[in-house]
Design a protein around this motif. Structure first.
Motif, PDB file in Angstrom:
ATOM      1  N   GLU A 110      84.069 -48.094 -48.934  1.00 17.35           N
ATOM      2  CA  GLU A 110      83.091 -48.955 -48.268  1.00 17.35           C
ATOM      3  C   GLU A 110      82.380 -48.223 -47.132  1.00 17.35           C
ATOM      4  O   GLU A 110      81.242 -48.577 -46.761  1.00 17.35           O
ATOM      5  N   ARG A 137      81.314 -45.264 -47.243  1.00 20.16           N
ATOM      6  CA  ARG A 137      80.332 -44.330 -47.817  1.00 20.16           C
ATOM      7  C   ARG A 137      79.173 -45.100 -48.450  1.00 20.16           C
ATOM      8  O   ARG A 137      79.350 -46.220 -48.954  1.00 20.16           O
ATOM      9  N   LYS A 138      78.022 -44.561 -48.424  1.00 18.94           N
ATOM     10  CA  LYS A 138      76.852 -45.188 -49.017  1.00 18.94           C
ATOM     11  C   LYS A 138      76.513 -44.511 -50.353  1.00 18.94           C
ATOM     12  O   LYS A 138      76.866 -43.375 -50.579  1.00 18.94           O
ATOM     13  N   HIS A 162      79.580 -44.362 -54.926  1.00 15.87           N
ATOM     14  CA  HIS A 162      80.708 -44.943 -54.205  1.00 15.87           C
ATOM     15  C   HIS A 162      80.901 -46.410 -54.564  1.00 15.87           C
ATOM     16  O   HIS A 162      82.040 -46.900 -54.631  1.00 15.87           O
ATOM     17  N   GLN A 163      79.791 -47.100 -54.813  1.00 18.09           N
ATOM     18  CA  GLN A 163      79.918 -48.499 -55.254  1.00 18.09           C
ATOM     19  C   GLN A 163      80.607 -48.571 -56.624  1.00 18.09           C
ATOM     20  O   GLN A 163      81.452 -49.435 -56.861  1.00 18.09           O
TER      21      GLN A 163
END
Length: 416
Positions: A381, A383-384, A388-389
């Motif tokens: 969470e 990291r963007k 990562h999602q």
């Protein structure tokens, strides 16, 4: 033990009786100008064996017959022997001395017996160990038949958590950030501990120790609760958490002085204790009196003078696991519930487990999956980016798959 005590007592009685008879007969014969140790020994053997004590004929074959005397024609001499009150009193005295020495004799006998038993055990152990290993291998084969899929998926999740730690370590190494250093440090080190405890739980589950795994999940739960709090707050809370080690060090030193030193351990010097006390007081002066409590590092941010673990759980949004935590605590402490309920007992609560079991892996397995996933997602969470999602959703989906696999395996084991 009673049999050993009786045997030692009987042996000691025989020794005392033989010594007393030997001394008494030797003295009485000497008073009649007879000094024949072999004859005394033969008489004592006869008396100890319970033979006829009215008469005793002795032919000393070692004596040289006089000139012209045929063997068997030696002069016959009658000796008078008996037991006087003084002899009986001496026997009583010797018995009392022997009884007083009995504990030491028993101690020596038990140690000698224990050495003999240990030698035999060490000699026989390789064969016994081989048999035990065969039994263990057979159990693990059957255990894997039911639980392998769930355990492999949980292992995947634990490895993903480790990968998050590795990635964070690389990012820390490259980072030039000047803020939130304490927060980042605490988060990373907590996550590393979470990964290790997760590995320990897996080892226990893979070997059929559901209750031990549940006990270790208790630690995992505490670590995740703290990690969530640190994540949700600023650098100040993380620094307080680090500084609270001074309070714990003081508590440990005081307990050491009170408990260990009386048993011979080397005490801390007055200078050392003064340093512990000064460091603690400095932190209380900096953060306030509440900082001295068990979870005093969280007191200011949670607005509670004496926060408890339940306070932390509520703030971290994990109070729903309180009942699971309490159940896990039964396997840590020595209360009666710890022997009344065992995860590994399956549907037979009366079972007394002394080793591995095929049952009860569902709860510790699912709980561990949720804890590892929660810990790993904290890093995801932060990291963007789409990648990562995707990784975050992968962790969540794997977590759910792990739980389904454990529940399915548990039902299959109970139905078999």
């Amino acid at each position: 033990m009673d049999k050993l005590l009786l045997q030692a007592f009987d042996r000691q009685q025989d020794v005392v009786k033989r010594k007393w008879l030997t001394a008494t007969l030797t003295r009485q014969l000497a008073e009649q100008n007879v000094e024949k140790p072999k004859m005394v020994e033969a008489m004592v053997d006869l008396l100890m064996a319970g033979g006829n004590t009215d008469t005793f004929a002795w032919r000393d074959g070692d004596d040289e017959a006089g000139e012209g005397v045929e063997p068997g024609d030696e002069p016959v001499r009658t000796l008078k022997l008996g037991i006087s009150p003084a002899d009986i009193a001496e026997f009583d005295r010797m018995q009392k001395d022997a009884i007083r020495a009995l504990p030491g004799i028993i101690g020596d006998a038990t140690k000698a017996t224990a050495k003999s038993v240990l030698r035999r055990l060490l000699k026989d152990w390789p064969e016994a160990a081989e048999q035990r290993q065969l039994e263990c291998d057979a159990f693990l084969f059957a255990h894997a038949t039911w639980w392998e899929d769930a355990l492999e998926q949980l292992r995947m999740l634990q490895v993903m958590a480790v990968e998050e730690a590795q990635g964070e370590a690389r990012r820390i190494q490259k980072s030039r950030a000047k803020t939130n250093l304490a927060k980042r440090d605490v988060q990373f080190r907590l996550h590393v501990r979470i990964c290790q405890v997760g590995d320990e739980i897996l080892t226990l589950l893979e070997n059929g120790f559901a209750d031990g795994a549940m006990a270790r999940w208790r630690t995992l739960h505490e670590l995740v609760v703290v990690a969530l709090l640190i994540y949700d707050h600023d650098d100040d809370l993380a620094q307080r958490y680090l500084d609270h080690e001074v309070v714990e060090a003081w508590n440990a030193a005081v307990m050491y002085q009170e408990v260990r030193v009386p048993y011979g351990d080397k005490p801390y010097s007055a200078k050392d204790m003064a340093a512990f006390t000064a460091d603690r007081q400095a932190m209380l002066d900096k953060y306030g009196k509440s900082f001295g409590g068990e979870y005093g590092w969280a007191a200011h941010h949670l607005g509670v003078k004496a926060p408890s673990l339940k306070t932390l759980e509520t703030a971290a949004g994990r109070v729903a696991l309180r009942s699971h935590y309490k159940m896990a605590s039964y396997n840590v402490h020595a209360g009666p519930k710890g022997i009344a309920f065992r995860h590994g007992a399956g549907d037979n609560p009366a079972a007394n487990l002394a080793g591995r079991s095929m049952y009860g892996l569902e709860e510790p397995g699912c709980n561990t999956a949720f804890a590892l996933a929660q810990a790993a997602i904290l890093f995801v969470e932060a990291r963007k980016g789409i990648a990562h999602q995707v990784r975050g959703w992968t962790i969540v989906m794997l977590r759910d798959s792990v739980c389904r696999a454990f529940v399915k395996a548990g039902k299959a084991v109970r139905a078999a």
